[in-house]
Enzyme design. Structure first.
Site, PDB file in Angstrom:
ATOM      1  N   PRO A   1      43.376 -27.822   9.373  1.00  0.00           N
ATOM      2  CA  PRO A   1      42.760 -28.988   8.579  1.00  0.00           C
ATOM      3  C   PRO A   1      41.466 -28.614   7.624  1.00  0.00           C
ATOM      4  O   PRO A   1      40.786 -27.786   7.884  1.00  0.00           O
ATOM      5  CB  PRO A   1      42.242 -29.789   9.975  1.00  0.00           C
ATOM      6  CG  PRO A   1      42.165 -29.108  10.929  1.00  0.00           C
ATOM      7  CD  PRO A   1      43.077 -28.144  10.797  1.00  0.00           C
ATOM      8  N   ASN A   2      41.859 -29.446   6.567  1.00  0.00           N
ATOM      9  CA  ASN A   2      40.636 -29.401   5.572  1.00  0.00           C
ATOM     10  C   ASN A   2      40.940 -28.083   4.673  1.00  0.00           C
ATOM     11  O   ASN A   2      40.066 -28.066   3.622  1.00  0.00           O
ATOM     12  CB  ASN A   2      39.318 -29.509   6.067  1.00  0.00           C
ATOM     13  CG  ASN A   2      39.121 -30.791   6.868  1.00  0.00           C
ATOM     14  OD1 ASN A   2      39.646 -31.872   6.202  1.00  0.00           O
ATOM     15  ND2 ASN A   2      38.723 -30.930   7.923  1.00  0.00           N
TER      16      ASN A   2
ATOM     17  N   ARG B   1      35.354 -28.241  -0.728  1.00  0.00           N
ATOM     18  CA  ARG B   1      34.528 -28.372   0.490  1.00  0.00           C
ATOM     19  C   ARG B   1      33.520 -27.156   0.536  1.00  0.00           C
ATOM     20  O   ARG B   1      33.609 -26.093   0.037  1.00  0.00           O
ATOM     21  CB  ARG B   1      35.097 -28.319   1.932  1.00  0.00           C
ATOM     22  CG  ARG B   1      36.168 -27.170   2.167  1.00  0.00           C
ATOM     23  CD  ARG B   1      36.931 -27.279   3.256  1.00  0.00           C
ATOM     24  NE  ARG B   1      36.063 -27.544   4.343  1.00  0.00           N
ATOM     25  CZ  ARG B   1      36.510 -26.893   5.827  1.00  0.00           C
ATOM     26  NH1 ARG B   1      37.780 -26.297   5.844  1.00  0.00           N
ATOM     27  NH2 ARG B   1      35.892 -27.162   6.688  1.00  0.00           N
TER      28      ARG B   1
ATOM     29  N   TYR C   1      32.637 -21.554   1.992  1.00  0.00           N
ATOM     30  CA  TYR C   1      34.046 -21.382   1.831  1.00  0.00           C
ATOM     31  C   TYR C   1      34.507 -20.808   0.473  1.00  0.00           C
ATOM     32  O   TYR C   1      35.592 -20.326   0.096  1.00  0.00           O
ATOM     33  CB  TYR C   1      34.875 -22.417   2.142  1.00  0.00           C
ATOM     34  CG  TYR C   1      34.726 -23.136   3.427  1.00  0.00           C
ATOM     35  CD1 TYR C   1      35.186 -22.110   4.637  1.00  0.00           C
ATOM     36  CD2 TYR C   1      34.280 -24.276   3.909  1.00  0.00           C
ATOM     37  CE1 TYR C   1      34.693 -22.588   5.833  1.00  0.00           C
ATOM     38  CE2 TYR C   1      34.129 -24.759   5.216  1.00  0.00           C
ATOM     39  CZ  TYR C   1      34.331 -23.977   6.030  1.00  0.00           C
ATOM     40  OH  TYR C   1      34.078 -24.317   7.462  1.00  0.00           O
TER      41      TYR C   1
ATOM     42  N   ASN D   1      44.552 -19.512  10.045  1.00  0.00           N
ATOM     43  CA  ASN D   1      43.367 -19.882  10.071  1.00  0.00           C
ATOM     44  C   ASN D   1      43.593 -21.426  10.668  1.00  0.00           C
ATOM     45  O   ASN D   1      43.727 -22.103  10.000  1.00  0.00           O
ATOM     46  CB  ASN D   1      42.611 -19.859   8.646  1.00  0.00           C
ATOM     47  CG  ASN D   1      41.283 -20.408   8.681  1.00  0.00           C
ATOM     48  OD1 ASN D   1      40.869 -20.920   9.799  1.00  0.00           O
ATOM     49  ND2 ASN D   1      40.310 -20.200   7.453  1.00  0.00           N
TER      50      ASN D   1
ATOM     51  N   ALA E   1      39.241 -26.308  12.181  1.00  0.00           N
ATOM     52  CA  ALA E   1      38.581 -26.900  13.285  1.00  0.00           C
ATOM     53  C   ALA E   1      39.149 -26.759  14.576  1.00  0.00           C
ATOM     54  O   ALA E   1      38.913 -26.773  15.668  1.00  0.00           O
ATOM     55  CB  ALA E   1      38.206 -28.257  12.998  1.00  0.00           C
TER      56      ALA E   1
ATOM     57  N   GLU F   1      43.906 -13.666  13.715  1.00  0.00           N
ATOM     58  CA  GLU F   1      43.282 -15.003  13.660  1.00  0.00           C
ATOM     59  C   GLU F   1      42.061 -14.712  12.650  1.00  0.00           C
ATOM     60  O   GLU F   1      41.707 -13.577  12.352  1.00  0.00           O
ATOM     61  CB  GLU F   1      42.497 -15.040  14.903  1.00  0.00           C
ATOM     62  CG  GLU F   1      41.359 -16.351  14.690  1.00  0.00           C
ATOM     63  CD  GLU F   1      40.456 -16.503  16.115  1.00  0.00           C
ATOM     64  OE1 GLU F   1      40.509 -15.743  17.139  1.00  0.00           O
ATOM     65  OE2 GLU F   1      39.711 -17.414  16.092  1.00  0.00           O
TER      66      GLU F   1
ATOM     67  N   HIS G   1      38.952 -16.485   9.993  1.00  0.00           N
ATOM     68  CA  HIS G   1      38.076 -17.457   9.529  1.00  0.00           C
ATOM     69  C   HIS G   1      37.225 -17.015   8.338  1.00  0.00           C
ATOM     70  O   HIS G   1      36.816 -15.836   8.312  1.00  0.00           O
ATOM     71  CB  HIS G   1      37.203 -17.849  10.417  1.00  0.00           C
ATOM     72  CG  HIS G   1      37.754 -18.335  11.792  1.00  0.00           C
ATOM     73  ND1 HIS G   1      38.255 -19.652  12.083  1.00  0.00           N
ATOM     74  CD2 HIS G   1      37.769 -17.549  13.028  1.00  0.00           C
ATOM     75  CE1 HIS G   1      38.930 -19.671  13.061  1.00  0.00           C
ATOM     76  NE2 HIS G   1      38.709 -18.505  13.724  1.00  0.00           N
TER      77      HIS G   1
ATOM     78  N   ARG H   1      27.120 -19.733  12.790  1.00  0.00           N
ATOM     79  CA  ARG H   1      27.178 -21.242  12.667  1.00  0.00           C
ATOM     80  C   ARG H   1      26.891 -22.255  13.913  1.00  0.00           C
ATOM     81  O   ARG H   1      26.452 -21.730  14.735  1.00  0.00           O
ATOM     82  CB  ARG H   1      28.376 -21.724  11.824  1.00  0.00           C
ATOM     83  CG  ARG H   1      28.601 -21.144  10.772  1.00  0.00           C
ATOM     84  CD  ARG H   1      29.876 -21.141   9.869  1.00  0.00           C
ATOM     85  NE  ARG H   1      29.865 -22.766   9.372  1.00  0.00           N
ATOM     86  CZ  ARG H   1      30.938 -23.342   8.973  1.00  0.00           C
ATOM     87  NH1 ARG H   1      31.938 -22.854   8.926  1.00  0.00           N
ATOM     88  NH2 ARG H   1      30.735 -24.729   8.429  1.00  0.00           N
TER      89      ARG H   1
HETATM   90  C1  DQA Z   1      36.892 -22.158   9.515  1.00  0.00           C
HETATM   91  C2  DQA Z   1      35.799 -22.435  10.425  1.00  0.00           C
HETATM   92  C3  DQA Z   1      36.257 -23.503  11.227  1.00  0.00           C
HETATM   93  O1  DQA Z   1      34.859 -23.742  11.869  1.00  0.00           O
HETATM   94  C4  DQA Z   1      36.108 -24.633  10.339  1.00  0.00           C
HETATM   95  O2  DQA Z   1      36.319 -26.080  10.958  1.00  0.00           O
HETATM   96  C5  DQA Z   1      37.239 -24.827   9.197  1.00  0.00           C
HETATM   97  C6  DQA Z   1      37.214 -23.276   8.506  1.00  0.00           C
HETATM   98  C7  DQA Z   1      36.735 -20.853   8.490  1.00  0.00           C
HETATM   99  O3  DQA Z   1      37.650 -20.595   7.802  1.00  0.00           O
HETATM  100  O4  DQA Z   1      35.642 -20.581   8.363  1.00  0.00           O
HETATM  101  O5  DQA Z   1      37.471 -25.487   8.774  1.00  0.00           O
HETATM  102  O6  DQA Z   1      38.066 -21.630  10.268  1.00  0.00           O
END
Ligand code: DQA
Length: 148
Positions: free
Chosen positions: A11-12, A19, A24, A75, A78, A99, A101, A108
């Site tokens: 998501p997002n 964002r 990011y 990725n 959340a 995995e 990020h 964080r």
């Molecule tokens: C994320 C880190 C997560 O905590 C966050 O909710 C994201 C992006 C990252 O790529 O750093 O949406 O996975």
């Protein structure tokens, strides 16, 4: 035959570039797709990118990946911190999983410092910005080459 991989985004991440640029960066999802496709093709991998804001859709994508792909880069955004369903689906995949990020989740908020998938994946990359995607593709190619 070329190995096929899928890069799954939660998501997002479709709003990359818009964002929290401090976490990011400024690259858009479309640009990220182009970079990942170019790097994968250079390394002789076929790649597909997927993104969904919906947990169940991500579970379906992971389940369907069992027959279609040799490796997953994910990725989970959340859902990394909350989804037992995504963890369970990944656990059934039984081929290499990386995995990823973009940000350093361990630097964080406390709620981001727990990943429900880290202990079932092959390896992980975090905190290196969108370059992490490139590094993950390189590592995945090596993992798959060693298996062939
Ligand atoms: C994320 C880190 C997560 O905590 C966050 O909710 C994201 C992006 C990252 O790529 O750093 O949406 O996975």
């Amino acid at each position: 035959m070329n190995n096929k991989i899928i890069i799954i985004n939660g998501p997002n991440l479709n709003l990359l570039g818009e964002r929290e640029q401090s976490q990011y960066g400024s690259i858009t999802f479309k640009e990220l797709e182009e970079i990942c496709t170019k790097k994968s093709n250079e390394l002789g991998l076929k790649v597909e990118l997927a993104q969904s804001n919906v947990e169940g859709e991500l579970v379906n994508i992971i389940q369907e990946s069992r027959k279609k792909f040799d490796g997953i880069i994910i990725n989970a955004a959340a859902f990394t911190h909350t989804s037992v369903a995504i963890r369970d689906a990944l656990d059934i995949f039984r081929k290499p999983i990386i995995e990823l990020h973009i940000s350093n989740i361990y630097k964080r908020e406390e709620f981001r410092q727990k990943s429900l998938i880290s202990d079932i994946v092959t390896g992980g990359i975090f905190g290196l910005g969108v370059d992490g995607y490139i590094l993950a593709i390189i590592s995945m190619q090596k993992l798959l080459k060693n298996e062939n």
